[in-house]
Structures are given as structure tokens and as C-alpha cells.
Design a protein around this motif. Structure first.
Motif, PDB file in Angstrom:
ATOM      1  N   ASP A 191      38.014  27.667  -1.492  1.00 58.01           N
ATOM      2  CA  ASP A 191      37.065  28.253  -0.545  1.00 58.01           C
ATOM      3  C   ASP A 191      35.768  28.647  -1.222  1.00 58.01           C
ATOM      4  OD1 ASP A 191      38.675  28.628   2.121  1.00 58.01           O
ATOM      5  OD2 ASP A 191      40.016  29.231   0.510  1.00 58.01           O
ATOM      6  N   LEU A 192      35.874  29.270  -2.404  1.00 59.61           N
ATOM      7  CA  LEU A 192      34.694  29.745  -3.128  1.00 59.61           C
ATOM      8  C   LEU A 192      34.784  29.252  -4.558  1.00 59.61           C
ATOM      9  CD1 LEU A 192      32.154  31.624  -2.857  1.00 59.61           C
ATOM     10  CD2 LEU A 192      33.580  33.432  -3.860  1.00 59.61           C
ATOM     11  N   GLY A 193      33.802  28.447  -4.963  1.00 59.44           N
ATOM     12  CA  GLY A 193      33.753  27.922  -6.312  1.00 59.44           C
ATOM     13  C   GLY A 193      32.576  28.503  -7.073  1.00 59.44           C
ATOM     14  N   ILE A 194      32.831  29.061  -8.230  1.00 60.22           N
ATOM     15  CA  ILE A 194      31.819  29.697  -9.076  1.00 60.22           C
ATOM     16  C   ILE A 194      31.376  28.695 -10.132  1.00 60.22           C
ATOM     17  CG2 ILE A 194      31.492  31.508 -10.804  1.00 60.22           C
ATOM     18  CD1 ILE A 194      33.705  33.060  -9.071  1.00 60.22           C
ATOM     19  N   ARG A 231      35.401  19.864  -4.551  1.00 56.61           N
ATOM     20  CA  ARG A 231      35.478  19.914  -3.082  1.00 56.61           C
ATOM     21  C   ARG A 231      35.429  21.346  -2.559  1.00 56.61           C
ATOM     22  NH1 ARG A 231      40.060  15.236  -1.642  1.00 56.61           N
ATOM     23  NH2 ARG A 231      39.266  13.673  -3.099  1.00 56.61           N
ATOM     24  N   VAL A 232      34.557  22.148  -3.147  1.00 61.15           N
ATOM     25  CA  VAL A 232      34.492  23.554  -2.748  1.00 61.15           C
ATOM     26  C   VAL A 232      33.812  23.679  -1.390  1.00 61.15           C
ATOM     27  CG1 VAL A 232      34.402  24.272  -5.164  1.00 61.15           C
ATOM     28  CG2 VAL A 232      32.279  24.045  -3.880  1.00 61.15           C
ATOM     29  N   ASP A 233      34.251  24.648  -0.623  1.00 62.83           N
ATOM     30  CA  ASP A 233      33.580  24.942   0.639  1.00 62.83           C
ATOM     31  C   ASP A 233      32.270  25.680   0.398  1.00 62.83           C
ATOM     32  OD1 ASP A 233      35.535  23.734   2.186  1.00 62.83           O
ATOM     33  OD2 ASP A 233      36.695  25.583   2.407  1.00 62.83           O
ATOM     34  N   ARG A 234      32.313  26.677  -0.488  1.00 64.24           N
ATOM     35  CA  ARG A 234      31.139  27.498  -0.769  1.00 64.24           C
ATOM     36  C   ARG A 234      30.892  27.507  -2.270  1.00 64.24           C
ATOM     37  NH1 ARG A 234      33.577  32.766   1.927  1.00 64.24           N
ATOM     38  NH2 ARG A 234      31.593  33.776   1.377  1.00 64.24           N
ATOM     39  N   LEU A 235      29.669  27.185  -2.664  1.00 64.18           N
ATOM     40  CA  LEU A 235      29.275  27.186  -4.071  1.00 64.18           C
ATOM     41  C   LEU A 235      28.515  28.468  -4.369  1.00 64.18           C
ATOM     42  CD1 LEU A 235      28.618  26.043  -6.885  1.00 64.18           C
ATOM     43  CD2 LEU A 235      26.725  24.773  -5.821  1.00 64.18           C
ATOM     44  N   LEU A 236      28.986  29.214  -5.382  1.00 62.14           N
ATOM     45  CA  LEU A 236      28.331  30.451  -5.795  1.00 62.14           C
ATOM     46  C   LEU A 236      27.836  30.274  -7.230  1.00 62.14           C
ATOM     47  CD1 LEU A 236      29.680  34.054  -5.153  1.00 62.14           C
ATOM     48  CD2 LEU A 236      28.319  33.455  -7.139  1.00 62.14           C
ATOM     49  N   PRO A 237      26.532  30.083  -7.414  1.00 59.94           N
ATOM     50  CA  PRO A 237      25.992  29.934  -8.770  1.00 59.94           C
ATOM     51  C   PRO A 237      25.863  31.274  -9.489  1.00 59.94           C
ATOM     52  CG  PRO A 237      24.231  29.746  -7.159  1.00 59.94           C
ATOM     53  CD  PRO A 237      25.511  29.882  -6.379  1.00 59.94           C
TER      54      PRO A 237
END
Length: 277
Positions: A191-194, A231-237
Motif C-alpha cells: 500500500d505504501l512504499g518508501i 507495484r506500490v499503490d502510494r510512493l512516499l519519497p
């Protein structure tokens, strides 16, 4: 040790939060807190140091004093670099809460041998929990998978997939795109990929102090390559805010993600912000 610029409001906000799913707080640099709906609280790479001026100069506030943290079920480290394994940032949390320090072998060695945490803080031998790729841990309401990543600057980096009934968070440390990411993207519904993101710059060498071309984190293309493979839904840099000379503008990623199926959205946060899964 530096003093928090913000007092104790952030630890108190985390402590008092009662999320319906999983709440995630960004601590700046590559640090995070995850708190589940049942109260399990996990710290990942928390760092409140100021770097090694003039080589590495902190560009953001120190958001909390580790001594003010009273609730932690585990502290995770992704690799042995000093902004990921840092006694002054992490050992007081372990001392106060009795939480384990979960990390790969090089990170454990940095804490116990290079930084002598046990000589400086009241820690038990059992609080040091060494992990390696393929390990699976149960920490409260989270299932944590230790996975392979690609950080060419680290001795032994790992990533962590945090599974919860509400969703999944992936923290790969400072990894660049990795051969493992395609498999992880198929295996886990992230769901959330850092992803660590930054620029390149002329940074004083650690030994000679001569300005040296330095690139520690993903650029725009690499950040999206990693997020797409996972295949992340949300990318958090992350990390873009931290070091003078290596900062970057995360809004630039909007144009880079537009033509990809993943990530589905870009989650831009500043130090102290909370997002929910």
C-alpha cells in the motif's frame, strides 16, 4: 546529543493516537514510526543527530528527544550507516521501553562494537536481535518480513515489509532499484512504499575532506523504477530533506510517475507529518 526543536509534542501525539488502521509518521531523513490499531508501535531508522559538519549538515529540525519516547515495541535498522544506526537517537528508546533493536549483522556490530551502546546505556544482551533476509517476525499486530535490497554504499542492508490486516508498508532503507523488487511486488500488495530520493552533490570526503561527487539516493528515474517494480499503490519519497548539498524537490516526481501504472499516487510528506494506511 542535540535538543529537540519541537519539545515533546511529537512523541505525545504518537503515544495518544488511536488509529483505525496503521498510522505512519515521518521523522525526517529516513525515519518512521508505525502504529497499528491495537497500539503496536514500531520505529524504523529514527535519527536525531546533526550529521558530521561540514561534511553532512542537517537541514531539518530535530523533531523529538529520544528520552521522551515511552512506548515502542521494536526499533528497526535497515543498515549500518550512522544516520540509521545511531546510539544517541536509538539507545535511549531501547533503555526506556525495553524494546528490541532489530537489525542485520553489520548494524548490530556498529551498535555493540563501534558505538558501544551497552557501555553507555542500560541495555540487555537480549535486546539485540540480529535478522537476515528471509526471516519473518511477529511483533504485536504486525508480521515483518526481512527482504533483500540494493544499497551499494552499505555493508549489509536489508528492507522490511510490514504486514498488517489493514495494509502493507515497505521500508527498503536507502535502496536503489533491486533485482528483488519485481518478486516483492508480486508477493506483497504494498500500500505504501518508501523510497530514498535525493540529488547528487560535491560532499567533503570522509577522510580527506576534499569535495567529492556524491550520490547516495535514487534520482527521479530510479525512484519511479523502484516503485513501479514493487507495484506500490502510494510512493512516499524520503531523505530529500536531510543533507545540505543533496536535497531535492519531491514535487518533481509528479511528472515522472504520470505514465506508470504504479505508483497510483505520490504521497509527499514533511517531517512530523502523519499518513494512514
Amino acid at each position: 546529543m542535540t535538543t529537540s526543536d519541537w519539545g515533546d509534542w511529537l512523541p505525545r501525539a504518537i503515544e495518544s493516537a488511536d488509529p483505525d488502521s496503521v498510522a505512519v509518521w515521518y521523522l525526517g531523513c529516513n525515519g518512521f514510526v508505525l502504529k497499528g490499531s491495537e497500539g503496536t508501535t514500531l520505529f524504523v531508522d529514527p535519527y536525531v543527530g546533526t550529521g558530521d559538519p561540514p561534511r553532512t549538515v542537517r537541514m531539518i529540525p530535530v523533531p523529538f528527544d529520544p528520552a521522551d519516547v515511552t512506548d515502542a515495541d521494536a526499533v528497526f535498522a535497515t543498515h549500518e550507516h550512522s544516520d540509521h544506526v545511531h546510539g544517541e537517537s536509538q539507545a535511549p528508546i531501547l533503555e526506556t521501553t525495553g524494546a528490541p533493536f532489530v537489525a542485520p549483522d553489520a548494524s548490530i556490530a556498529a551498535a555493540r562494537e563501534a558505538q558501544s551502546w551497552e557501555d553507555r546505556w542500560a541495555l540487555d544482551d537480549g535486546q539485540f536481535q540480529e535478522v537476515a533476509e528471509g526471516d519473518v517476525l511477529e511483533v504485536g499486530e504486525f508480521t515483518v518480513h526481512v527482504v533483500e535490497v540494493n544499497d551499494p554504499d552499505a555493508e549489509h542492508p536489508v528492507g522490511y515489509v510490514f504486514e498488517h490486516e489493514s495494509g502493507t508498508v515497505f521500508h527498503p532503507g536507502d535502496s536503489r532499484p533491486a533485482d528483488s523488487f519485481g518478486r516483492l511486488g508480486r508477493e506483497f500488495d504494498i500500500d505504501l512504499g518508501i523510497v530514498a530520493f535525493g540529488s547528487a552533490g560535491m560532499i567533503p570526503d570522509k577522510e580527506t575532506r576534499e569535495p567529492t561527487y556524491t550520490k547516495w539516493y535514487n534520482d527521479e528515474g530510479e525512484a519511479v523504477e523502484a516503485a513501479s517494480a514493487l507495484r506500490v499503490d502510494r510512493l512516499l519519497p524520503t531523505h530529500w530533506d536531510m543533507w545540505k548539498g543533496l536535497t531535492a524537490d519531491p514535487t518533481a516526481l509528479h511528472e515522472h510517475v504520470d505514465s506508470f501504472e504504479h505508483p497510483r499516487s505520490l504521497e509527499l510528506v514533511e517531517i512530523g507529518d502523519r499518513v494512514d494506511i
